[in-house]
Scaffold this motif. Sequence first.
Motif, short mmCIF file in Angstrom:
data_model
loop_
_atom_site.label_atom_id
_atom_site.label_comp_id
_atom_site.label_asym_id
_atom_site.label_seq_id
_atom_site.Cartn_x
_atom_site.Cartn_y
_atom_site.Cartn_z
N GLY A 32 75.18 40.87 84.53
CA GLY A 32 75.47 41.47 83.26
C GLY A 32 74.93 39.93 82.49
N ILE A 33 75.81 39.26 83.01
CA ILE A 33 76.21 38.09 82.40
C ILE A 33 75.28 37.43 81.43
CG2 ILE A 33 76.61 35.16 82.31
CD1 ILE A 33 78.36 36.07 84.87
N LEU A 34 73.50 38.05 82.07
CA LEU A 34 72.71 37.52 81.19
C LEU A 34 71.60 38.22 80.95
CD1 LEU A 34 71.41 33.99 82.99
CD2 LEU A 34 72.86 34.15 80.46
N GLN A 35 69.75 38.68 80.04
CA GLN A 35 70.11 39.98 79.47
C GLN A 35 68.59 39.16 80.48
OE1 GLN A 35 71.25 42.63 77.98
NE2 GLN A 35 72.61 41.63 77.96
N ARG A 36 68.12 38.09 80.18
CA ARG A 36 66.37 38.13 80.74
C ARG A 36 66.68 36.21 81.33
NH1 ARG A 36 63.50 34.36 78.27
NH2 ARG A 36 64.78 33.55 76.40
N LYS A 37 65.45 36.62 82.86
CA LYS A 37 65.97 35.41 83.46
C LYS A 37 64.54 34.52 82.71
CE LYS A 37 64.90 38.63 87.45
NZ LYS A 37 63.94 38.92 88.36
N PRO A 38 65.69 33.23 82.37
CA PRO A 38 65.28 32.04 82.24
C PRO A 38 64.91 31.17 82.92
CG PRO A 38 67.59 32.08 82.22
CD PRO A 38 67.21 33.32 82.88
N CYS A 39 64.67 30.99 83.91
CA CYS A 39 63.42 30.61 84.69
C CYS A 39 62.19 31.49 84.79
CB CYS A 39 64.57 30.44 86.04
SG CYS A 39 65.90 29.78 85.85
N LEU A 40 61.71 32.52 84.72
CA LEU A 40 60.77 33.10 84.55
C LEU A 40 59.64 32.29 83.61
CD1 LEU A 40 59.93 35.85 86.53
CD2 LEU A 40 60.02 36.62 84.62
N GLY A 41 58.47 32.07 84.95
CA GLY A 41 57.78 31.33 83.54
C GLY A 41 57.90 29.80 83.93
N ALA A 42 59.08 29.17 84.23
CA ALA A 42 59.21 27.82 84.93
C ALA A 42 57.74 27.03 85.66
CB ALA A 42 60.45 27.60 84.78
N THR A 43 57.68 25.93 85.21
CA THR A 43 57.02 25.46 86.36
C THR A 43 56.54 24.32 86.96
OG1 THR A 43 55.11 23.86 84.78
CG2 THR A 43 54.50 26.30 84.97
N VAL A 44 57.10 23.50 88.53
CA VAL A 44 57.02 22.97 89.21
C VAL A 44 56.11 21.74 89.10
CG1 VAL A 44 58.26 21.90 90.77
CG2 VAL A 44 58.96 24.69 89.72
N LYS A 45 56.52 20.50 88.95
CA LYS A 45 56.31 19.94 88.12
C LYS A 45 56.80 18.56 89.05
CE LYS A 45 54.14 19.99 84.02
NZ LYS A 45 53.92 20.41 82.40
N GLY A 46 55.86 17.38 89.50
CA GLY A 46 56.42 16.55 90.29
C GLY A 46 55.76 15.26 90.52
N MET A 47 56.17 13.98 91.00
CA MET A 47 55.30 12.70 90.78
C MET A 47 55.72 12.55 92.60
SD MET A 47 56.82 10.18 88.75
CE MET A 47 55.26 9.22 88.90
N LYS A 48 53.64 12.97 93.23
CA LYS A 48 54.00 12.35 94.71
C LYS A 48 53.63 11.09 94.84
CE LYS A 48 50.57 16.14 95.30
NZ LYS A 48 49.24 16.49 95.86
N LYS A 49 54.79 10.39 96.21
CA LYS A 49 54.82 9.74 95.96
C LYS A 49 53.93 8.73 97.22
CE LYS A 49 59.75 9.76 94.95
NZ LYS A 49 61.26 9.96 95.81
N GLN A 50 53.91 8.24 96.92
CA GLN A 50 52.28 6.92 97.69
C GLN A 50 53.41 6.03 98.66
OE1 GLN A 50 49.68 7.43 98.18
NE2 GLN A 50 49.46 9.20 95.79
#
Length: 83
Positions: A32-50
């Motif tokens: 009950g600390i937060l009303q909604r989930k702020p991480c919902l819909g976040a996209t994970v990006k990153g760089m692929k290391k060669q």
Amino acid sequence: MNHLNGKGYSKRTSEIVHGKMYNAMNKAVILGILQRKPCLGATVKGMKKQKEIQFIDSVVIPVFLQIAYQNNYHYWLYFYGAC
């Protein structure tokens, strides 16, 4: 997540951080600390290391085998067989 994406972290690092934050935010909603989930819909990006394969120079192989022979005969056998 935007901070990690801008710093050039790998995709796996971003996935780990996202997973931890997602679980923490879910727990905050349950408590009950937060009303909604702020991480919902976040996209994970990153760089692929060669990864670049580095080979030992053929000039140094005899020196390497000589040092391996002096330090440990068993390692020398392994490396000699691999060459």
